[in-house]
Design a protein around this motif. Structure first.
Motif, PDB file in Angstrom:
ATOM      1  N   CYS A   1       6.793  67.714   8.473  1.00  0.00           N
ATOM      2  CA  CYS A   1       6.476  66.595   9.355  1.00  0.00           C
ATOM      3  C   CYS A   1       6.681  65.260   8.627  1.00  0.00           C
ATOM      4  O   CYS A   1       6.666  65.195   7.402  1.00  0.00           O
ATOM      5  N   PHE A   2       6.874  64.223   9.409  1.00  0.00           N
ATOM      6  CA  PHE A   2       6.949  62.877   8.861  1.00  0.00           C
ATOM      7  C   PHE A   2       5.531  62.433   8.523  1.00  0.00           C
ATOM      8  O   PHE A   2       4.638  62.500   9.359  1.00  0.00           O
ATOM      9  N   ALA A   3       5.300  61.992   7.292  1.00  0.00           N
ATOM     10  CA  ALA A   3       3.973  61.545   6.866  1.00  0.00           C
ATOM     11  C   ALA A   3       4.091  60.178   6.216  1.00  0.00           C
ATOM     12  O   ALA A   3       4.955  59.965   5.357  1.00  0.00           O
ATOM     13  N   MET A   4       3.214  59.265   6.618  1.00  0.00           N
ATOM     14  CA  MET A   4       3.270  57.910   6.072  1.00  0.00           C
ATOM     15  C   MET A   4       1.873  57.292   6.048  1.00  0.00           C
ATOM     16  O   MET A   4       1.148  57.326   7.037  1.00  0.00           O
ATOM     17  N   ALA A   5       1.504  56.740   4.892  1.00  0.00           N
ATOM     18  CA  ALA A   5       0.252  55.991   4.774  1.00  0.00           C
ATOM     19  C   ALA A   5       0.528  54.542   5.147  1.00  0.00           C
ATOM     20  O   ALA A   5       1.361  53.881   4.519  1.00  0.00           O
ATOM     21  N   ALA A   6      -0.147  54.061   6.189  1.00  0.00           N
ATOM     22  CA  ALA A   6       0.073  52.696   6.666  1.00  0.00           C
ATOM     23  C   ALA A   6      -0.914  51.748   5.992  1.00  0.00           C
ATOM     24  O   ALA A   6      -2.124  51.986   6.030  1.00  0.00           O
ATOM     25  N   PRO A   7      -0.434  50.657   5.391  1.00  0.00           N
ATOM     26  CA  PRO A   7      -1.321  49.745   4.653  1.00  0.00           C
ATOM     27  C   PRO A   7      -2.123  48.789   5.528  1.00  0.00           C
ATOM     28  O   PRO A   7      -3.091  48.196   5.076  1.00  0.00           O
ATOM     29  N   ASP A   8      -1.699  48.621   6.805  1.00  0.00           N
ATOM     30  CA  ASP A   8      -2.393  47.666   7.668  1.00  0.00           C
ATOM     31  C   ASP A   8      -2.164  48.021   9.134  1.00  0.00           C
ATOM     32  O   ASP A   8      -1.396  48.937   9.464  1.00  0.00           O
ATOM     33  N   GLU A   9      -2.821  47.274  10.034  1.00  0.00           N
ATOM     34  CA  GLU A   9      -2.753  47.552  11.468  1.00  0.00           C
ATOM     35  C   GLU A   9      -1.355  47.317  12.029  1.00  0.00           C
ATOM     36  O   GLU A   9      -0.911  48.033  12.936  1.00  0.00           O
ATOM     37  N   VAL A  10      -0.659  46.305  11.523  1.00  0.00           N
ATOM     38  CA  VAL A  10       0.699  46.021  11.997  1.00  0.00           C
ATOM     39  C   VAL A  10       1.618  47.201  11.703  1.00  0.00           C
ATOM     40  O   VAL A  10       2.435  47.607  12.550  1.00  0.00           O
ATOM     41  N   SER A  11       1.473  47.771  10.512  1.00  0.00           N
ATOM     42  CA  SER A  11       2.291  48.930  10.133  1.00  0.00           C
ATOM     43  C   SER A  11       1.984  50.121  11.027  1.00  0.00           C
ATOM     44  O   SER A  11       2.883  50.875  11.417  1.00  0.00           O
ATOM     45  N   ILE A  12       0.701  50.307  11.348  1.00  0.00           N
ATOM     46  CA  ILE A  12       0.320  51.404  12.237  1.00  0.00           C
ATOM     47  C   ILE A  12       1.029  51.266  13.577  1.00  0.00           C
ATOM     48  O   ILE A  12       1.619  52.225  14.091  1.00  0.00           O
ATOM     49  N   GLU A  13       0.982  50.069  14.147  1.00  0.00           N
ATOM     50  CA  GLU A  13       1.582  49.847  15.465  1.00  0.00           C
ATOM     51  C   GLU A  13       3.085  50.099  15.445  1.00  0.00           C
ATOM     52  O   GLU A  13       3.660  50.590  16.419  1.00  0.00           O
ATOM     53  N   ASN A  14       3.734  49.782  14.344  1.00  0.00           N
ATOM     54  CA  ASN A  14       5.182  49.987  14.231  1.00  0.00           C
ATOM     55  C   ASN A  14       5.547  51.461  14.039  1.00  0.00           C
ATOM     56  O   ASN A  14       6.692  51.855  14.297  1.00  0.00           O
ATOM     57  N   LEU A  15       4.583  52.270  13.595  1.00  0.00           N
ATOM     58  CA  LEU A  15       4.877  53.666  13.277  1.00  0.00           C
ATOM     59  C   LEU A  15       4.498  54.649  14.384  1.00  0.00           C
ATOM     60  O   LEU A  15       5.140  55.677  14.557  1.00  0.00           O
ATOM     61  N   ILE A  16       3.458  54.344  15.141  1.00  0.00           N
ATOM     62  CA  ILE A  16       2.918  55.334  16.073  1.00  0.00           C
ATOM     63  C   ILE A  16       3.728  55.450  17.367  1.00  0.00           C
ATOM     64  O   ILE A  16       4.373  54.514  17.799  1.00  0.00           O
ATOM     65  N   ASP A  17       3.662  56.661  17.946  1.00  0.00           N
ATOM     66  CA  ASP A  17       4.226  56.927  19.262  1.00  0.00           C
ATOM     67  C   ASP A  17       3.499  58.132  19.845  1.00  0.00           C
ATOM     68  O   ASP A  17       2.478  58.565  19.309  1.00  0.00           O
ATOM     69  N   GLY A  18       4.024  58.675  20.925  1.00  0.00           N
ATOM     70  CA  GLY A  18       3.348  59.772  21.603  1.00  0.00           C
ATOM     71  C   GLY A  18       3.291  61.068  20.822  1.00  0.00           C
ATOM     72  O   GLY A  18       2.521  61.978  21.161  1.00  0.00           O
ATOM     73  N   ASP A  19       4.117  61.206  19.784  1.00  0.00           N
ATOM     74  CA  ASP A  19       4.116  62.418  18.949  1.00  0.00           C
ATOM     75  C   ASP A  19       3.297  62.238  17.670  1.00  0.00           C
ATOM     76  O   ASP A  19       3.318  63.096  16.801  1.00  0.00           O
ATOM     77  N   SER A  20       2.598  61.110  17.575  1.00  0.00           N
ATOM     78  CA  SER A  20       1.902  60.772  16.322  1.00  0.00           C
ATOM     79  C   SER A  20       0.444  61.219  16.322  1.00  0.00           C
ATOM     80  O   SER A  20      -0.212  61.291  17.363  1.00  0.00           O
ATOM     81  N   LEU A  21      -0.040  61.472  15.131  1.00  0.00           N
ATOM     82  CA  LEU A  21      -1.447  61.743  14.872  1.00  0.00           C
ATOM     83  C   LEU A  21      -1.888  60.791  13.762  1.00  0.00           C
ATOM     84  O   LEU A  21      -1.290  60.766  12.688  1.00  0.00           O
ATOM     85  N   LEU A  22      -2.906  59.985  14.046  1.00  0.00           N
ATOM     86  CA  LEU A  22      -3.413  59.046  13.043  1.00  0.00           C
ATOM     87  C   LEU A  22      -4.706  59.571  12.444  1.00  0.00           C
ATOM     88  O   LEU A  22      -5.684  59.810  13.160  1.00  0.00           O
ATOM     89  N   PHE A  23      -4.722  59.756  11.135  1.00  0.00           N
ATOM     90  CA  PHE A  23      -5.932  60.085  10.392  1.00  0.00           C
ATOM     91  C   PHE A  23      -6.467  58.800   9.771  1.00  0.00           C
ATOM     92  O   PHE A  23      -5.744  58.107   9.055  1.00  0.00           O
ATOM     93  N   ILE A  24      -7.738  58.499  10.031  1.00  0.00           N
ATOM     94  CA  ILE A  24      -8.381  57.352   9.399  1.00  0.00           C
ATOM     95  C   ILE A  24      -9.454  57.869   8.440  1.00  0.00           C
ATOM     96  O   ILE A  24     -10.342  58.615   8.847  1.00  0.00           O
ATOM     97  N   PHE A  25      -9.364  57.477   7.172  1.00  0.00           N
ATOM     98  CA  PHE A  25     -10.374  57.831   6.182  1.00  0.00           C
ATOM     99  C   PHE A  25     -11.356  56.669   6.040  1.00  0.00           C
ATOM    100  O   PHE A  25     -10.951  55.521   5.864  1.00  0.00           O
ATOM    101  N   THR A  26     -12.649  56.970   6.095  1.00  0.00           N
ATOM    102  CA  THR A  26     -13.664  55.937   5.871  1.00  0.00           C
ATOM    103  C   THR A  26     -14.915  56.588   5.288  1.00  0.00           C
ATOM    104  O   THR A  26     -15.410  57.584   5.821  1.00  0.00           O
ATOM    105  N   ALA A  27     -15.413  56.039   4.198  1.00  0.00           N
ATOM    106  CA  ALA A  27     -16.590  56.623   3.546  1.00  0.00           C
ATOM    107  C   ALA A  27     -17.843  56.432   4.387  1.00  0.00           C
ATOM    108  O   ALA A  27     -18.674  57.343   4.513  1.00  0.00           O
TER     109      ALA A  27
END
Length: 247
Positions: free
Chosen positions: A135-161
């Motif tokens: 699969c295509f895997a990419m760590a996005a550094p910010d919200e703008v990058s997320i918006e440019n990467l996501i689509d209907g086939d995407s899964l976003l994992f958010i890590f937060t302590a």
């Protein structure tokens, strides 16, 4: 460890949950019999809803409704880090790993995100996914990058302590606009995170000290979980390879 998944609920079950959530805003200590009466359903229906969401029992679910610390699965005392990690490992639930692997396998694009030290976990997970999956895997550094990467086939994992450094509401709304599924992986329980994702994976009931700021807390639990997910993927890959050789 707990896995909250509202997508598993039927429309009727979602209606029951929303009714109880609204009712809890004006009433205290809803009993399971009261919950069934309010929704004109059986007690067993309420119990089934609770289990489907991922809670161990009704008491735990009610604590969740009221935004309380989940007393049965949260420890109020503190341990040194080695003791805490040992207890986390003793309580480790492999079903959460298997569910996470299943999620990864059902999407062609995996986007990973986190703030501060949690972003380093996202980058590490990206590296591991790249060498163990197709699969295509990419760590996005910010919200703008997320918006440019996501689509209907995407899964976003958010890590937060802790989920307390910044809100993920805007990210979630943006993802819903692109039909992208959002899963939050958190160490500490924070009920405000539920409204910011489709699924919530809460890893540890043993808290780090409150005097530590979010960026000062360790990410050891995340790395252990990531490694278990990767090992499960490797194991599945080997099984698939062996099965192909037998054909």
């Amino acid at each position: 460890m707990i896995y909250i998944d509202f997508n598993r609920l039927t429309p009727l079950e979602k209606k029951i949950h929303n009714t109880l959530l609204s009712y809890s805003r004006e009433h205290d200590n809803i009993t399971i019999i009261e919950a069934a009466t309010i929704n004109n359903c059986s007690v067993s229906k309420i119990s089934k809803l609770v289990k489907k969401l991922g809670f161990k029992n009704y008491k735990q679910y009610v604590a969740f409704l009221y935004g309380k610390d989940l007393s049965e699965i949260s420890h109020t005392g503190y341990f040194n880090e080695l003791e805490r990690i040992k207890k986390f490992i003793d309580d480790f639930d492999m079903t959460l790993v298997q569910k996470t692997v299943k999620l990864i396998n059902s999407h062609s694009k995996i986007i990973l995100f986190g703030y501060g030290p949690s972003f380093l976990c996202a980058e590490y997970f990206e590296y591991k996914l790249r060498i163990t999956t197709n699969c295509f895997a990419m760590a996005a550094p910010d919200e703008v990058s997320i918006e440019n990467l996501i689509d209907g086939d995407s899964l976003l994992f958010i890590f937060t302590a802790t989920g307390k450094f910044a809100s993920f509401e805007n990210i979630y709304k943006m993802c819903k606009g692109h039909n992208c599924k959002v899963v939050i992986i958190t160490e500490e329980y924070n009920d405000s995170l539920v409204s910011c994702c489709d699924e919530l994976i809460w890893l540890c009931k043993y808290k780090q000290p409150d005097y530590l700021k979010p960026h000062e807390k360790t990410r050891t639990v995340f790395f252990i979980f990531i490694e278990e997910v990767i090992q499960q993927i490797i194991h599945n890959n080997l099984q698939t390879s062996d099965n192909k050789e037998l054909i």
